[in-house]
Every structure is written in C-alpha cells, then in structure tokens.
Design an enzyme around this catalytic site. Structure first.
Site, PDB file in Angstrom:
ATOM      1  N   VAL A  12      63.803 -43.840 -36.008  1.00  0.00           N
ATOM      2  CA  VAL A  12      62.929 -44.736 -35.274  1.00  0.00           C
ATOM      3  C   VAL A  12      61.989 -45.385 -36.281  1.00  0.00           C
ATOM      4  CG1 VAL A  12      61.122 -44.932 -33.519  1.00  0.00           C
ATOM      5  CG2 VAL A  12      63.027 -43.337 -33.172  1.00  0.00           C
ATOM      6  N   CYS A  13      61.764 -46.686 -36.116  1.00  0.00           N
ATOM      7  CA  CYS A  13      60.835 -47.426 -36.965  1.00  0.00           C
ATOM      8  C   CYS A  13      61.280 -47.358 -38.442  1.00  0.00           C
ATOM      9  CB  CYS A  13      59.419 -46.900 -36.758  1.00  0.00           C
ATOM     10  SG  CYS A  13      58.099 -47.990 -37.332  1.00  0.00           S
ATOM     11  N   ASN A  14      60.335 -47.196 -39.362  1.00  0.00           N
ATOM     12  CA  ASN A  14      60.718 -47.163 -40.774  1.00  0.00           C
ATOM     13  C   ASN A  14      61.175 -45.791 -41.242  1.00  0.00           C
ATOM     14  OD1 ASN A  14      58.241 -45.876 -40.880  1.00  0.00           O
ATOM     15  ND2 ASN A  14      57.271 -47.351 -42.253  1.00  0.00           N
ATOM     16  N   GLY A  15      61.413 -44.895 -40.288  1.00  0.00           N
ATOM     17  CA  GLY A  15      62.072 -43.634 -40.629  1.00  0.00           C
ATOM     18  C   GLY A  15      63.449 -43.874 -41.217  1.00  0.00           C
TER      19      GLY A  15
ATOM     20  N   GLY B 134      64.071 -49.830 -33.472  1.00  0.00           N
ATOM     21  CA  GLY B 134      63.172 -50.683 -34.238  1.00  0.00           C
ATOM     22  C   GLY B 134      61.770 -50.088 -34.304  1.00  0.00           C
TER      23      GLY B 134
END
Length: 227
Positions: free
Chosen positions: A102-105, A152
């Site tokens: 999730v996200c910039n993971g 995202g």
C-alpha cells in the site's frame, strides 16, 4: 475443516498507520483470516501520528504468510536498506500466495528485489522511483500483476483490501464486508490526484515534504544499487 488464512503486515517505525490499519480492518473480517503484524521484536512501534502499534509476532516467529503486505510512510527509507527487514520479505515471499503493498510500501518491496518486471501502484509523490527497482509504475487505486497486488496512496488501501478480500474469499464476501463497514466514500473535495488538484496545490504539498523526500531519495539510491 476450515483452513486458516495468514495475512501479514510489515510493521516498522514511522509508517503511515492508515496504510496498515485500514486494510487490516477489512481483511481481518474475512472468514478464517488471521492478521499478523510483524517486526524485529514485539515491542511497541511508533507510527507517524505519534501513537504506537504492538507487533503480534517477530520476524523469526512469524508463520508462513499467505498474504504479505508492506505499508508505506516516511519510515520507508530506513527499511529499504535494512538487511533484516529485506531478508524477512524475501523469505516470506517465496511461498506467499500474494505479495502486496500500500502506498510507497511498494518501494520497500522493490528494494527487496521483489518487483523486478512487475507493475505496481504507488503514491503519486513516490511512483517515479519504482523504475529504479525494475518495476513499472501504473496509475490506479489498485493494480494487479499476477500474485502482486498493490494499492496507491494511503486511502487506496481500502480499495486494495476489498479487491484482495474478493480474491481470498469471493465477491459475495467482499460485498458483505463493504456493506458491513459502510464503505461509500463521498469526499468533500475533488482533488485526490495531482491532475484533479492542479499544479498549484501539488507544489504546496511537495514543498511541505521536500526535506523528507530528499532524505529518503538517498536511501532509494543506496537501495537501488544493492539489488
């Protein structure tokens, strides 16, 4: 006899807690699901909003996960160059049915060498760095590429979770979860992407984070050279 579904999240200091807690809330309600929050030890881990989350397992004691999920946040920089964290992800990914973020993971997965040749979603600020790890950045709330599923930025973790719930337990269960959690988003402003927000608002958001971005860019360069 029902088979337990082991769903594990990487927990690390200064993560964006919603990246983890939002999908964990959804996925925990899947029949036979068991949520694991994995870190190096089981001491409380401070999130980006100041409160802590307790790990449920250490890396060494974590069972084999069916779903491996990496949330994001400003704490990703340290994790991208942490051999213990990267080793845990590589080991778990070998037999995980789904490798997710999730996200910039997604950049931590990239640093572990787990996104080479794969498409991935990422927060709009950070997606331009995915290519450094051999991944293809794709605009979208949820991106599926084989057993890789990514959400995202931040709130996309909810959309990601309902999609993953459908994969794990079927569409009917996912619909029931969405209804049970009354997920019917109606944001007050239509500015949730750079295109909708416009350049002026984008620049203001970037300006607030510029020092953090510069610091993490150094970690990205170091991590990209190591894979």
């Amino acid at each position: 006899m029902s088979t337990e579904i082991n769903i594990g999240f990487l927990l690390f200091p200064n993560l964006t807690q919603l990246d983890l807690t939002a999908p964990a809330q959804v996925l925990s309600r899947i029949p036979n699901a068991k949520i694991h929050l994995a870190w190096k030890d089981t001491n409380p881990v401070k999130t980006d909003v100041g409160f802590s989350i307790n790990p449920t397992t250490s890396f060494n004691n974590c069972p084999q996960l069916d779903v491996l999920c990496v949330p994001g946040g400003f704490g990703i920089g340290e994790q991208m160059i942490d051999s213990e964290t990267l080793g845990f992800l590589r080991t778990q990914s070998k037999n995980a049915k789904y490798i997710t973020s999730v996200c910039n993971g997604s950049l931590i997965l990239g640093a572990a060498g787990l996104l080479k040749g794969h498409k991935s979603a990422c927060h709009w600020i950070w997606k331009k760095y995915l290519h450094k790890f051999g991944a293809e950045a794709v605009d979208g709330r949820v991106v599926r590429d084989g057993k890789h599923i990514s959400g995202g930025g931040v709130t996309a973790g909810l959309d990601f979770a309902f999609n993953l719930a459908s994969e794990l337990a079927g569409e009917e269960v996912a619909k029931m979860l969405q209804l049970g959690l009354e997920y019917e988003p109606q944001p007050p402003y239509d500015c949730g992407t750079p295109i909708k927000a416009g350049n002026e608002l984008v620049e203001k958001v970037l300006a607030l984070q510029i020092e953090r971005i510069k610091k993490i860019e150094l970690n990205i360069e170091q991590a990209s050279k190591a894979i």
